[in-house]
Design an enzyme around this catalytic site. Structure first.
Site, PDB file in Angstrom:
ATOM      1  N   ARG A 147       0.814  -1.226   0.000  1.00  0.00           N
ATOM      2  CA  ARG A 147       0.000   0.000   0.000  1.00  0.00           C
ATOM      3  C   ARG A 147       0.847   1.275   0.000  1.00  0.00           C
ATOM      4  NH1 ARG A 147      -2.403  -1.859   5.565  1.00  0.00           N
ATOM      5  NH2 ARG A 147      -0.174  -2.216   5.674  1.00  0.00           N
ATOM      6  N   ASP A 168       5.098  -6.094  -3.576  1.00  0.00           N
ATOM      7  CA  ASP A 168       4.520  -7.288  -2.982  1.00  0.00           C
ATOM      8  C   ASP A 168       5.643  -8.214  -2.506  1.00  0.00           C
ATOM      9  OD1 ASP A 168       3.055  -9.567  -2.474  1.00  0.00           O
ATOM     10  OD2 ASP A 168       1.837  -9.402  -4.298  1.00  0.00           O
ATOM     11  N   ILE A 169       5.488  -8.768  -1.309  1.00  0.00           N
ATOM     12  CA  ILE A 169       6.510  -9.710  -0.817  1.00  0.00           C
ATOM     13  C   ILE A 169       6.484 -11.024  -1.605  1.00  0.00           C
ATOM     14  CG2 ILE A 169       6.720  -8.791   1.522  1.00  0.00           C
ATOM     15  CD1 ILE A 169       4.763 -10.978   2.441  1.00  0.00           C
ATOM     16  N   TYR A 228      -4.480 -17.962  10.169  1.00  0.00           N
ATOM     17  CA  TYR A 228      -3.430 -17.036  10.603  1.00  0.00           C
ATOM     18  C   TYR A 228      -2.558 -17.671  11.691  1.00  0.00           C
ATOM     19  CZ  TYR A 228      -1.664 -12.810  13.023  1.00  0.00           C
ATOM     20  OH  TYR A 228      -0.892 -11.862  13.633  1.00  0.00           O
ATOM     21  N   LYS A 237       1.386 -18.496  11.391  1.00  0.00           N
ATOM     22  CA  LYS A 237       2.399 -17.918  12.281  1.00  0.00           C
ATOM     23  C   LYS A 237       3.220 -19.024  12.937  1.00  0.00           C
ATOM     24  CE  LYS A 237       1.969 -13.368  12.068  1.00  0.00           C
ATOM     25  NZ  LYS A 237       3.093 -12.525  11.615  1.00  0.00           N
TER      26      LYS A 237
HETATM   27  N1  SER Z   1      -4.142  -9.159  16.768  1.00  0.00           N
HETATM   28  C1  SER Z   1      -4.091 -10.353  15.980  1.00  0.00           C
HETATM   29  C2  SER Z   1      -5.399 -10.685  15.408  1.00  0.00           C
HETATM   30  O1  SER Z   1      -6.374 -10.356  16.033  1.00  0.00           O
HETATM   31  C3  SER Z   1      -3.625 -11.513  16.802  1.00  0.00           C
HETATM   32  O2  SER Z   1      -2.260 -11.560  16.697  1.00  0.00           O
HETATM   33  O3  SER Z   1      -5.459 -11.294  14.393  1.00  0.00           O
END
Ligand code: SER
Length: 339
Positions: free
Chosen positions: A38, A55-56, A155, A159
């Site tokens: 962005r 972009d990565i 997510y 991670k």
């Molecule tokens: N703050 C982040 C989320 O809510 C958690 O690492 O996705």
């Protein structure tokens, strides 16, 4: 001679802004270059050496960067957060995992070119944890780095896997090659709790109810909180999150007993955040309308984190407890912001 720099990816997010601000005020730091799809907000631009809009996932762009600069440290912040990722899990996987592999590979190439390991600092998250139910969450208390690693979100899976990849690139990369890889990267990660900043609002996270509540109240807007009043997860004020990243980056490697550390500050319920918000903004209209699926994600995250390893190894100590965060940082600063 190539210019020595610090690279921040995803720099236009809220952690990025805080980090740029701090780094630009520190002495003896190489200049910062930023990479964000962005671009970078106008207000931040005078603080950085170069802004690369990109972009990565663009390998050619990353190759160009290591040929142009000597990158000493990478803060790889670019990611899609947990709520956002559930709407498009495969895209999230691409950005969060393939994007990280690209950066780890780039850091490895760069380490070889400069004959010294590149420091790779990675924000991980409480989302790597997955507690099966509320009684287990209540009983678990402060969770340490090895417990309950069964994330329920894309997510969180991303991670957790990227933490392992970081460790792999740091200690085991190409382990069967005929000649040993002399310069692997120096990978370090912190698992952040929910973050609360007054300068920016997060986009697409599941801990967003805390900052959203506060920002709505400060603007005189009503807010319907998407989790129950008794929901509890750990949080941290943004300045402490920046301190955590910078302190971990600067700690001599021999003091690190691990490469992934919990950090936390306070663990309020949504109701307690609401009370502190109302104390500052008595006219605020805050209600609860739990979104059952986002609630389930918050319920699967720990109520508290055990961050004793970070305290012991690199002297981690948050500046703000819950009361100080509100009274000394959040409220006075947010009042200025929306004046
Ligand atoms: N703050 C982040 C989320 O809510 C958690 O690492 O996705």
């Amino acid at each position: 001679m190539r210019q020595k720099v610090i690279l921040i990816t995803g720099a236009n997010g809220e952690v990025g802004h805080g980090l740029i601000q701090q780094l630009s005020e520190m002495r003896n730091m190489p200049p910062v270059i930023v990479l964000d799809i962005r671009g970078l907000d106008e207000s931040m631009r005078p603080r950085v050496y170069e802004t690369i809009v990109g972009d990565i996932l663009d390998g050619a762009l990353l190759d160009k960067l290591i040929n142009e600069y000597e990158i000493e440290t990478i803060y790889h912040l670019a990611a899609l957060l947990s709520t956002h990722s559930e709407f498009n899990p495969e895209t999230a996987h691409k950005v969060n995992v393939q994007g990280t592999v690209n950066l780890l590979h780039m850091a490895t190439e760069q380490s070889r070119l400069r004959g010294e390991p590149v420091k790779f600092v990675f924000p991980s998250s409480i989302a790597v944890y997955g507690l099966p139910d509320l009684p287990t969450k209540a009983e678990a208390g402060a969770v340490n780095e090895e417990q309950y690693l069964n994330p329920t979100t894309m997510y969180g899976c991303n991670k957790l896997y990227c933490e392992h990849l970081g460790r792999y690139y740091a200690f085991h990369y190409r382990q069967l090659a005929v000649t040993d890889e002399p310069y692997r990267i120096d990978f370090r990660a912190v698992r952040f709790p929910g973050l609360i900043s007054v300068l920016t609002l997060p986009t697409g996270g599941t801990s967003d109810y805390a900052p959203e509540m506060l920002h709505a109240a400060a603007q005189g807007k009503p807010y319907a909180c998407f989790v129950r009043e008794d929901s509890r997860i750990p949080f941290m004020a943004m300045p402490d999150a920046i301190t955590a990243l910078l302190t971990l980056a600067q700690t001599p490697a021999e003091r690190l007993s691990r490469r992934v550390y919990n950090v936390t500050s306070f663990s309020p319920t949504a109701g307690e955040i609401c009370d502190l918000t109302l104390a500052a903004f008595p006219q605020a209209r805050i209600s609860y309308e739990p979104h059952l699926k986002r609630q389930a994600i918050v319920d699967s995250w720990p109520g508290d984190l055990d961050d004793s390893a970070a305290r012991q190894d690199w002297g981690w100590q948050p500046k703000y407890d819950l009361r100080a965060a509100f009274e000394e940082y959040l409220i006075p600063t947010i009042v200025q912001r929306y004046r």
